[in-house]
Design a protein around this motif. Sequence first.
Motif, short mmCIF file in Angstrom:
data_model
loop_
_atom_site.label_atom_id
_atom_site.label_comp_id
_atom_site.label_asym_id
_atom_site.label_seq_id
_atom_site.Cartn_x
_atom_site.Cartn_y
_atom_site.Cartn_z
N LEU A 192 0.83 -1.20 0.00
CA LEU A 192 0.00 0.00 0.00
C LEU A 192 0.86 1.26 0.00
CD1 LEU A 192 -2.78 -1.14 2.50
CD2 LEU A 192 -3.15 -0.47 0.12
N LYS A 214 -2.91 4.77 4.51
CA LYS A 214 -4.02 5.65 4.91
C LYS A 214 -4.44 6.54 3.75
CE LYS A 214 -6.96 7.32 7.84
NZ LYS A 214 -8.11 6.50 8.30
N GLU A 217 -6.57 4.53 1.41
CA GLU A 217 -7.90 4.33 1.99
C GLU A 217 -8.76 5.58 1.84
OE1 GLU A 217 -10.04 3.14 6.26
OE2 GLU A 217 -7.89 3.58 6.19
N GLU A 218 -8.21 6.75 2.13
CA GLU A 218 -8.98 7.99 2.04
C GLU A 218 -9.34 8.32 0.60
OE1 GLU A 218 -10.23 9.76 4.59
OE2 GLU A 218 -9.47 8.08 5.78
N LYS A 221 -12.30 6.27 -0.70
CA LYS A 221 -13.63 6.69 -0.24
C LYS A 221 -14.28 7.68 -1.20
CE LYS A 221 -12.52 6.19 4.70
NZ LYS A 221 -12.31 6.90 5.99
N CYS A 278 -7.43 3.64 -6.67
CA CYS A 278 -7.20 3.28 -5.26
C CYS A 278 -8.30 2.34 -4.77
CB CYS A 278 -7.15 4.52 -4.39
SG CYS A 278 -5.62 5.48 -4.51
N GLN A 282 -7.77 -1.51 -3.59
CA GLN A 282 -8.11 -1.88 -2.21
C GLN A 282 -9.07 -3.06 -2.18
OE1 GLN A 282 -8.71 1.06 1.40
NE2 GLN A 282 -10.64 0.87 0.31
N ASN A 322 -7.47 -0.13 8.52
CA ASN A 322 -8.23 0.18 7.31
C ASN A 322 -9.65 -0.35 7.48
OD1 ASN A 322 -9.42 -0.38 4.60
ND2 ASN A 322 -7.46 0.42 3.86
N ASP A 323 -10.62 0.55 7.58
CA ASP A 323 -12.00 0.16 7.87
C ASP A 323 -12.60 -0.70 6.77
OD1 ASP A 323 -12.15 1.38 10.36
OD2 ASP A 323 -12.78 3.30 9.52
N PHE A 324 -12.29 -0.40 5.51
CA PHE A 324 -12.85 -1.21 4.43
C PHE A 324 -12.32 -2.64 4.50
CE2 PHE A 324 -12.40 -3.16 0.25
CZ PHE A 324 -13.73 -3.21 -0.14
#
Length: 408
Positions: A192, A214, A217-218, A221, A278, A282, A322-324
């Motif tokens: 990542l 991070k 991940e952002e 979204k 991204c 992911q 990572n929430d996802f």
Amino acid sequence: MFMTHRNSRLLRILRQNRWKTTSCSNDFTILGIETSCDDTGCAVIDGAGNVLGESLYSQNAIHVRYGGVNPFIAHELHREHIETAVTEALSTAKIKIKDIDAVAVTVKPGLLLSLQVGVQYAKYICMEYNKPIIPVHHMEAHALVARIYHNLPFPFIVLLISGGHCLLCLVQDVNQFLLLGESLDNAPGEILDKVARRMKLKNIKEYSQLAGGKAVEEAAKKANNSQQFQFPLPLNRNRDCNFSFSGLKDSLVRKLIKKEKEHGITGDCLIPEYNDLCASFQIALAEHLGHRLERAIIFCEEKNLINPNNKNIVVSGGVACNDFIFKSMQFVAGKSGYSCYRPPPKVCTDNGIMIAWNGVEKLKKSYQIQYDLPLSEIDPIAPLGKSLIHEVKCANIPVKVTKLTNLL
């Protein structure tokens, strides 16, 4: 050997084996020291798992400039921060160093120079104040720390995903781990970070100070079309629980180069579709993790390694933040009737809490309590538990990948 009254009491309890009873005393405190990579973490925990004090000196902002962890800089920063970190943890806990009962410290795996700083300081404390020292395996600590926050009886499955590791194992007890799968090349966090660097996400102001994972991940979204880019499923024909992430990275680079040529992108500019790329990447990474996790579940059930009344999975390590990815693992686990847990995000990354808690777990079972720790016990490359990787492969379990596109 001179021995304080407090430690005389501790050893007497250990000899009486009281730690192994369900009614054992929790009236003790452990100082945990973590310096395996680039964070200097310390914490004080009591026998009931209450975090009395903690401190963390992160080096992330400095290493971001180098595109990764520089071992020599990490070593110097650990040396600079270790005493202050210990002092702050003790001060917050309102306890003096002479009153702690033992020191737990990471001895493996990790960066050799970084590990040496923590171990040498722990040895100094234990010699100066005549305290027992408890060596800790970094990955075992990651696996067990969720037990502070959740009622997790043994055994349970754990997926450890970080910048340095990717492991699947069955945790049978405090010191009993069965390794089911590991990465054949890079760790997911490392990939990542490399993806973020190649995509030049740091050139976007809001991501410039974020770690690569991070930032990915952002950006994901904000995707408009998370299915725009398709990635191959790594190791699809390999019926084991091992991982491989380098192919995913290479596939992303090829797609990125193609888009850069299409748009005439040069220098520090980004392709217009960077959010979608991204998100697609992911998803591909999460599907690979979930695919191997499903096989691990089936293997453990077929070999009667899991209690059907306690079907639990822990996801830990830095990438678990990572929430996802965590929600994806929850979804995969739920398909088979498993509950999926993770420690609080700040405890997923390297920290002193997990090391101190590992000391608590070991002390309660009188495991690895010693009064000297030779530097030879430091092991930068240390396996986790007993390997069942070959047995998993021989089981030849077919698993269809679970699509996770709709979870984003």
